[in-house]
Enzyme design. Structure first.
Site, PDB file in Angstrom:
ATOM      1  N   ARG A 226     -20.204 -14.701  16.654  1.00  0.00           N
ATOM      2  CA  ARG A 226     -19.411 -15.713  17.346  1.00  0.00           C
ATOM      3  C   ARG A 226     -19.537 -17.103  16.723  1.00  0.00           C
ATOM      4  NH1 ARG A 226     -17.963 -15.011  22.711  1.00  0.00           N
ATOM      5  NH2 ARG A 226     -19.629 -13.485  22.932  1.00  0.00           N
TER       6      ARG A 226
ATOM      7  N   CYS B 104       0.715  -8.205  35.115  1.00  0.00           N
ATOM      8  CA  CYS B 104       0.821  -8.112  36.566  1.00  0.00           C
ATOM      9  C   CYS B 104      -0.558  -7.905  37.165  1.00  0.00           C
ATOM     10  CB  CYS B 104       1.735  -6.946  36.943  1.00  0.00           C
ATOM     11  SG  CYS B 104       3.335  -7.070  36.163  1.00  0.00           S
TER      12      CYS B 104
HETATM   13  C1  LIG Z   1     -26.883  -6.054  17.185  1.00  0.00           C
HETATM   14  C2  LIG Z   1     -26.034  -7.278  17.248  1.00  0.00           C
HETATM   15  N1  LIG Z   1     -26.151  -8.199  16.280  1.00  0.00           N
HETATM   16  C3  LIG Z   1     -25.395  -9.320  16.270  1.00  0.00           C
HETATM   17  C4  LIG Z   1     -24.489  -9.557  17.282  1.00  0.00           C
HETATM   18  C5  LIG Z   1     -23.664 -10.812  17.222  1.00  0.00           C
HETATM   19  O1  LIG Z   1     -23.869 -11.618  18.321  1.00  0.00           O
HETATM   20  P1  LIG Z   1     -23.131 -13.024  18.409  1.00  0.00           P
HETATM   21  O2  LIG Z   1     -21.711 -12.788  18.108  1.00  0.00           O
HETATM   22  O3  LIG Z   1     -23.387 -13.484  19.793  1.00  0.00           O
HETATM   23  O4  LIG Z   1     -23.784 -13.917  17.382  1.00  0.00           O
HETATM   24  C6  LIG Z   1     -24.345  -8.629  18.321  1.00  0.00           C
HETATM   25  C7  LIG Z   1     -23.389  -8.855  19.424  1.00  0.00           C
HETATM   26  O5  LIG Z   1     -23.306  -8.151  20.388  1.00  0.00           O
HETATM   27  C8  LIG Z   1     -25.129  -7.453  18.309  1.00  0.00           C
HETATM   28  O6  LIG Z   1     -25.023  -6.528  19.249  1.00  0.00           O
END
Ligand SMILES: Cc1ncc(COP(=O)(O)O)c(C=O)c1O
Length: 419
Positions: A273, A348
């Protein structure tokens, strides 16, 4: 956070029927990823968690800044491998099938994140056919972390009962097994832990400290050389304040301090993210504005079937309004009457809301709305075909119009990058 010039230019040029559209500013993504990389010390590897957004142009734009990619399914594995044939991959996920594991052996992965004892047996079994082959593995652990931090965060994946990874005593059992001759093709390199999403830098550092300390103890007890610890992703993105940023400089300094006493150790992080959220925008227009029981509602082209994140996380997606002065119709232009408007989609269901009672004074039908922070966990986690509305357009900027995609392929085909 105002839209970047590349995004603004393109949105302004699009006809209403070309909306909704996702726009990704790849130059901004490259700059951001380079800054993240620069904030990290030596001996910290940066992997991108492809699940956040696996679209090929983004994977490719990140290539110079990242050391590799974390993939969590056979589909991600095949797609990222086809897009970037030489990139190191770490393969994790709690439900690996035998077929996916066989594919991972065939395609070659840099690290295996093993999440259960059965996975050890299955991998050893698959490897038995090629006795000279060896693979590098990390044990994914679910540690009982000593902190209230995890209670407060959006998605805790560890520190409490979950299907992810191994409880500490099961990780001990795995370390014992891996010392046995029948598992000699699995080289235990260290530990992987992804315990939460949405942590700021001090919380991440506190967690990383605990994971590293526990991993060092595990290695001491089981007499293996701990060469790496992956402390996961989960760096915070603040949807309530899109201009706020995870403090990568403080995080990098803290990781350097953590590593200093352990010259043989490397750390790895795998954010998703916090790398790609900022480069993506979901642009649409207001179809209608109406008053319901004293409140203003704007109905947008599109909705949560394209951008599910606010519904799943329970936040309001931040947005900017691009006023459109032209109103070509002979009837009165529907407009918001109060200072606050709920921005709903075309589905909807009352859950199809992107922002509740948000400040948007005077919002009118035909005005454009640009949702920010839509580069991660947006299109790829949404329920695209509910109600059979058209899919959005996709624009990877900058670039000429050949970079545009009429729609994201529903099933990305390995070897056919989308832009
Ligand atoms: C094993 C693992 N690594 C990395 C991530 C990435 O997390 P983020 O997008 O919150 O940095 C996730 C997200 O679910 C994950 O499950």
């Amino acid at each position: 956070m105002t839209p970047t010039p590349a995004v603004l230019d393109r949105v302004t040029a699009l006809a209403p029927d070309a909306l909704p559209a996702y726009l990704y500013d790849l130059a901004a993504l490259r700059r951001h990823a380079a800054a993240v990389r620069a904030a990290l010390p030596e001996r910290v590897e940066l992997y991108y968690a492809a699940k956040a957004n696996p679209q090929a142009p983004l994977l490719t734009a990140l290539r110079d800044a990242v050391d590799g990619y974390e993939v969590s399914s056979g589909g991600e594995l095949a797609y990222v491998r086809a897009t970037l044939p030489d990139a190191p991959l770490a393969f994790g996920g709690p439900g690996k099938t035998a077929a996916e594991m066989a594919d991972a052996l065939r395609l070659g992965v840099h690290r295996w994140h093993l999440e259960s004892e059965q996975e050890l047996y299955r991998l050893a079994d698959l490897l038995a056919a090629t006795p000279e082959a060896e693979v590098d593995v990390l044990l994914r652990v679910n540690l009982p972390v000593v902190s209230g931090a995890l209670d407060a965060v959006a998605l805790a994946m560890g520190g409490r009962p979950t299907p992810f990874g191994l409880d500490p005593e099961r990780a001990e059992a795995c370390a014992r097994l891996l010392a046995e001759p029948r598992f000699r093709q699995l080289r235990l390199r260290g530990v992987h832990a992804h315990l939460a999403s949405g942590l700021d830098a001090p919380e991440q550092l506190a967690l990383a400290g605990q994971v590293v300390a526990w991993s060092l103890d595990l290695a001491r007890r089981h007499r293996f050389e701990l060469t790496e610890v992956n402390v996961g992703g989960g760096m915070a993105v603040d949807y309530a304040d899109p201009s706020a940023r995870f403090d990568w400089a403080a995080f990098g300094t803290g990781l350097a301090r953590l590593l200093a006493p352990h010259p043989g150790l490397r750390l790895r992080i795998e954010p998703g993210r916090a790398l790609t959220a900022y480069c993506g925008w979901y642009a649409t227009e207001v179809l209608d504005v109406k008053q319901s029981h004293g409140e203003d509602f704007a109905v947008l082209r599109g909705g949560t079937h394209h951008l599910r994140t606010p519904a799943t996380r329970g936040h309001d997606q931040p947005f900017a309004v691009l006023p459109v002065e032209a109103w070509p119709h002979p009837w009165p232009r529907p407009s918001a009457r109060s200072g606050r408007t709920t921005l709903a989609g075309q589905l909807c269901t009352p859950k199809d809301v992107l922002a509740h009672r948000a400040p948007a004074p005077g919002l009118r039908a035909a005005d454009r709305v640009l949702f920010q922070l839509a580069g991660a966990y947006a299109w790829n986690i949404s329920h695209h075909d509910f109600l059979m509305h058209p899919h959005p357009g996709f624009h990877f900027l900058p670039g000429d119009r050949t970079d545009d995609q009429p729609a994201h392929p529903q099933q990305p085909q390995p070897g056919q990058p989308t832009g």
